[in-house]
Write a protein that holds these residues in place. Structure first.
Motif, PDB file in Angstrom:
ATOM      1  N   ARG A   2      47.163  44.404  40.287  1.00 17.93           N
ATOM      2  CA  ARG A   2      46.862  45.596  39.479  1.00 17.93           C
ATOM      3  C   ARG A   2      46.364  45.201  38.088  1.00 17.93           C
ATOM      4  NH1 ARG A   2      48.678  50.938  39.590  1.00 17.93           N
ATOM      5  NH2 ARG A   2      47.595  52.048  37.919  1.00 17.93           N
ATOM      6  N   SER A   3      46.938  44.169  37.511  1.00 21.01           N
ATOM      7  CA  SER A   3      46.484  43.697  36.198  1.00 21.01           C
ATOM      8  C   SER A   3      45.054  43.165  36.273  1.00 21.01           C
ATOM      9  CB  SER A   3      47.428  42.613  35.670  1.00 21.01           C
ATOM     10  OG  SER A   3      48.747  43.109  35.531  1.00 21.01           O
ATOM     11  N   ILE A   4      44.765  42.417  37.355  1.00 21.12           N
ATOM     12  CA  ILE A   4      43.398  41.911  37.532  1.00 21.12           C
ATOM     13  C   ILE A   4      42.417  43.064  37.712  1.00 21.12           C
ATOM     14  CG2 ILE A   4      41.899  40.569  39.057  1.00 21.12           C
ATOM     15  CD1 ILE A   4      44.263  38.738  39.623  1.00 21.12           C
ATOM     16  N   LEU A   5      42.827  44.094  38.479  1.00 27.33           N
ATOM     17  CA  LEU A   5      41.968  45.257  38.692  1.00 27.33           C
ATOM     18  C   LEU A   5      41.682  45.979  37.374  1.00 27.33           C
ATOM     19  CD1 LEU A   5      40.534  47.263  40.606  1.00 27.33           C
ATOM     20  CD2 LEU A   5      42.723  48.462  40.825  1.00 27.33           C
ATOM     21  N   ALA A   7      44.747  51.464  45.145  1.00 29.78           N
ATOM     22  CA  ALA A   7      45.548  50.856  44.074  1.00 29.78           C
ATOM     23  C   ALA A   7      46.902  51.515  43.908  1.00 29.78           C
ATOM     24  CB  ALA A   7      44.782  50.908  42.752  1.00 29.78           C
ATOM     25  N   LEU A   8      47.095  52.708  44.483  1.00 26.10           N
ATOM     26  CA  LEU A   8      48.394  53.368  44.372  1.00 26.10           C
ATOM     27  C   LEU A   8      49.504  52.569  45.035  1.00 26.10           C
ATOM     28  CD1 LEU A   8      47.608  57.162  44.980  1.00 26.10           C
ATOM     29  CD2 LEU A   8      48.164  56.018  42.832  1.00 26.10           C
ATOM     30  N   GLY A   9      49.171  51.790  46.048  1.00 29.70           N
ATOM     31  CA  GLY A   9      50.180  50.992  46.727  1.00 29.70           C
ATOM     32  C   GLY A   9      50.521  49.702  46.020  1.00 29.70           C
ATOM     33  N   LEU A  10      49.861  49.414  44.891  1.00 32.66           N
ATOM     34  CA  LEU A  10      50.125  48.179  44.155  1.00 32.66           C
ATOM     35  C   LEU A  10      51.150  48.426  43.060  1.00 32.66           C
ATOM     36  CD1 LEU A  10      46.440  46.931  43.719  1.00 32.66           C
ATOM     37  CD2 LEU A  10      48.089  46.222  45.465  1.00 32.66           C
ATOM     38  N   PRO A  11      52.018  47.471  42.768  1.00 36.16           N
ATOM     39  CA  PRO A  11      52.948  47.618  41.648  1.00 36.16           C
ATOM     40  C   PRO A  11      52.182  47.748  40.342  1.00 36.16           C
ATOM     41  CG  PRO A  11      53.606  45.795  43.073  1.00 36.16           C
ATOM     42  CD  PRO A  11      52.239  46.220  43.527  1.00 36.16           C
ATOM     43  N   PRO A  12      52.550  48.698  39.487  1.00 38.79           N
ATOM     44  CA  PRO A  12      51.783  48.899  38.238  1.00 38.79           C
ATOM     45  C   PRO A  12      51.733  47.667  37.348  1.00 38.79           C
ATOM     46  CG  PRO A  12      53.249  50.757  38.670  1.00 38.79           C
ATOM     47  CD  PRO A  12      53.612  49.685  39.656  1.00 38.79           C
ATOM     48  N   THR A  13      52.756  46.822  37.403  1.00 42.47           N
ATOM     49  CA  THR A  13      52.783  45.619  36.569  1.00 42.47           C
ATOM     50  C   THR A  13      52.514  44.352  37.369  1.00 42.47           C
ATOM     51  OG1 THR A  13      55.190  45.476  36.857  1.00 42.47           O
ATOM     52  CG2 THR A  13      54.368  46.681  34.928  1.00 42.47           C
ATOM     53  N   GLY A  14      52.017  44.506  38.598  1.00 41.85           N
ATOM     54  CA  GLY A  14      51.750  43.346  39.436  1.00 41.85           C
ATOM     55  C   GLY A  14      50.499  42.608  39.009  1.00 41.85           C
ATOM     56  N   VAL A  64      35.974  45.283  32.077  1.00 43.89           N
ATOM     57  CA  VAL A  64      34.824  44.423  31.758  1.00 43.89           C
ATOM     58  C   VAL A  64      33.563  44.902  32.465  1.00 43.89           C
ATOM     59  CG1 VAL A  64      33.906  42.081  31.975  1.00 43.89           C
ATOM     60  CG2 VAL A  64      36.280  42.431  31.272  1.00 43.89           C
ATOM     61  N   LEU A  65      33.665  45.188  33.762  1.00 44.49           N
ATOM     62  CA  LEU A  65      32.487  45.546  34.546  1.00 44.49           C
ATOM     63  C   LEU A  65      31.907  46.896  34.148  1.00 44.49           C
ATOM     64  CD1 LEU A  65      33.594  44.332  38.095  1.00 44.49           C
ATOM     65  CD2 LEU A  65      32.127  43.171  36.435  1.00 44.49           C
ATOM     66  N   ALA A  66      32.742  47.805  33.649  1.00 41.80           N
ATOM     67  CA  ALA A  66      32.229  49.099  33.214  1.00 41.80           C
ATOM     68  C   ALA A  66      31.289  48.960  32.026  1.00 41.80           C
ATOM     69  CB  ALA A  66      33.386  50.036  32.858  1.00 41.80           C
ATOM     70  N   GLN A  67      31.451  47.886  31.254  1.00 48.20           N
ATOM     71  CA  GLN A  67      30.588  47.646  30.095  1.00 48.20           C
ATOM     72  C   GLN A  67      29.547  46.566  30.362  1.00 48.20           C
ATOM     73  OE1 GLN A  67      30.964  49.696  27.561  1.00 48.20           O
ATOM     74  NE2 GLN A  67      32.755  50.606  28.562  1.00 48.20           N
ATOM     75  N   PHE A  68      29.495  46.080  31.592  1.00 41.55           N
ATOM     76  CA  PHE A  68      28.562  45.009  31.935  1.00 41.55           C
ATOM     77  C   PHE A  68      27.252  45.639  32.384  1.00 41.55           C
ATOM     78  CE2 PHE A  68      26.737  41.774  34.765  1.00 41.55           C
ATOM     79  CZ  PHE A  68      26.793  40.675  33.933  1.00 41.55           C
ATOM     80  N   GLY A  69      26.339  45.786  31.464  1.00 42.30           N
ATOM     81  CA  GLY A  69      25.058  46.411  31.784  1.00 42.30           C
ATOM     82  C   GLY A  69      23.950  45.770  30.978  1.00 42.30           C
ATOM     83  N   GLY A  70      22.832  46.448  30.934  1.00 37.83           N
ATOM     84  CA  GLY A  70      21.718  45.963  30.131  1.00 37.83           C
ATOM     85  C   GLY A  70      20.999  44.797  30.770  1.00 37.83           C
ATOM     86  N   VAL A  71      20.528  43.877  29.923  1.00 35.17           N
ATOM     87  CA  VAL A  71      19.728  42.740  30.386  1.00 35.17           C
ATOM     88  C   VAL A  71      20.553  41.822  31.278  1.00 35.17           C
ATOM     89  CG1 VAL A  71      18.371  40.759  29.617  1.00 35.17           C
ATOM     90  CG2 VAL A  71      18.290  42.884  28.321  1.00 35.17           C
TER      91      VAL A  71
END
Length: 316
Positions: free
Chosen positions: A127-130, A117-124, A136-143
């Motif tokens: 990078r925004s999608i990442l 990700a370092l090679g991506l523009p910070p406001t591109g 979202v995925l870091a909190q996607f757990g549980g059932v």
């Protein structure tokens, strides 16, 4: 000569000094005004303080207190002594190696994604999608996460059935997804995004001047990472690894949804102590198990705080 009026005596202040009027009580800049503003400012922390008290401090106190009492409310050491039981020790070991393995894999994969990700523009756009996806995925757990893996690679999952019918490949021999090894993939699923969230700011804080200075002095890109980049990033990487370990060690919902039978990790052992219909009178054992988890996670987070403070010296 006419009669003059009374002459008012004027005292001149020395050159370079100022004569200040006495401050009014409660005026801005006075001690009483500052203390009043400080007291009102503390009111903004009331919702956060209430949250910490109700959902962190109170459960911790209850977990610690119930571990030292039996079902009738009498003080006892039996619950704490039960932590030395071989079954309980195996449970803690299972939770430890599962947390270490998933934290290590998640840390390495997440660090590689951060490097890319370092090679991506910070406001591109990418990078925004990442950034949005990792949040979202870091909190996607549980059932929800358990159902996704069951529907995908479960015994009758889409991928399992496709590989079995098309290529005669069975990826679910013995239903491993519903056992302890089956928790590895779901845990890694939310460990990698959490690593990206915590490690990407540290990697982005590397100054381009360091690379230029290294190249000017005859160094190479490999020598930069070996002598500058990795030593500087080591505290941040280790702190992120400890955070991933604590996250996996205390995870419950995903394991409870997948491994409905058995109590192979500590959170499931706590559930069994609270809800078991075959072993009665051991409800307070859950408090002792929770106390053990609090000690482990507390030590890990203390180390995380120390390492993070060291890493923040060069990031500021």
């Amino acid at each position: 000569m006419g009669r003059r009026g009374p002459v008012t005596q004027v005292t001149l202040a020395p050159a370079g000094s100022e004569q200040l009027a006495p401050a009014r009580p409660g005026a801005p800049g006075t001690k009483s005004g500052a203390s009043r503003r400080l007291s009102w400012a503390w009111l903004g922390l009331t919702p956060f303080a209430a949250y910490v008290l109700l959902f962190l401090a109170l459960p911790t106190i209850l977990a610690i207190s119930t571990g030292f009492f039996d079902g009738e409310g009498a003080f006892t050491w039996d619950n704490i002594a039960a932590l030395g039981d071989p079954v309980i020790l195996v449970t803690f070991w299972n939770t430890t190696w599962l947390s270490l393995l998933t934290a290590a894999v998640g840390a390495v994969l997440g660090a590689l994604v951060c490097y890319a990700a370092l090679g991506l523009p910070p406001t591109g756009v990418i990078r925004s999608i990442l950034d949005a996806a990792t949040g979202v995925l870091a909190q996607f757990g549980g059932v929800m996460l358990a159902f996704m893996f069951i529907a995908t690679i479960g015994v009758q999952g889409v991928v399992t059935v496709f590989l079995r019918d098309t290529f005669a490949i069975d990826i679910q021999p013995g239903s491993w997804l519903y056992s302890l090894p089956g928790l590895i993939l779901p845990y890694i699923y939310f460990q990698v995004p959490l690593m990206i969230i915590t490690f990407l700011p540290a990697l982005s804080a590397l100054k381009p001047q360091w690379v230029e200075a290294n190249l000017t002095l005859g160094g190479t890109r490999s020598s930069f990472w070996l002598r500058i980049g990795m030593p500087v990033l080591a505290p941040s990487f280790l702190a992120s690894f400890l955070l991933l370990f604590a996250n996996a060690f205390s995870s419950y919902a995903t394991a409870a949804a997948l491994a409905s039978q058995g109590s192979q990790i500590v959170p499931l052992q706590i559930r069994a102590a609270l809800t078991s219909e075959t072993v009665l009178g051991r409800e307070n054992l859950a408090g002792a198990l929770a106390l053990g988890m609090i000690v482990v996670v507390g030590v890990v987070m203390w180390l995380y705080s120390l390492i993070q403070n060291r890493a923040a010296r060069w990031q500021s």
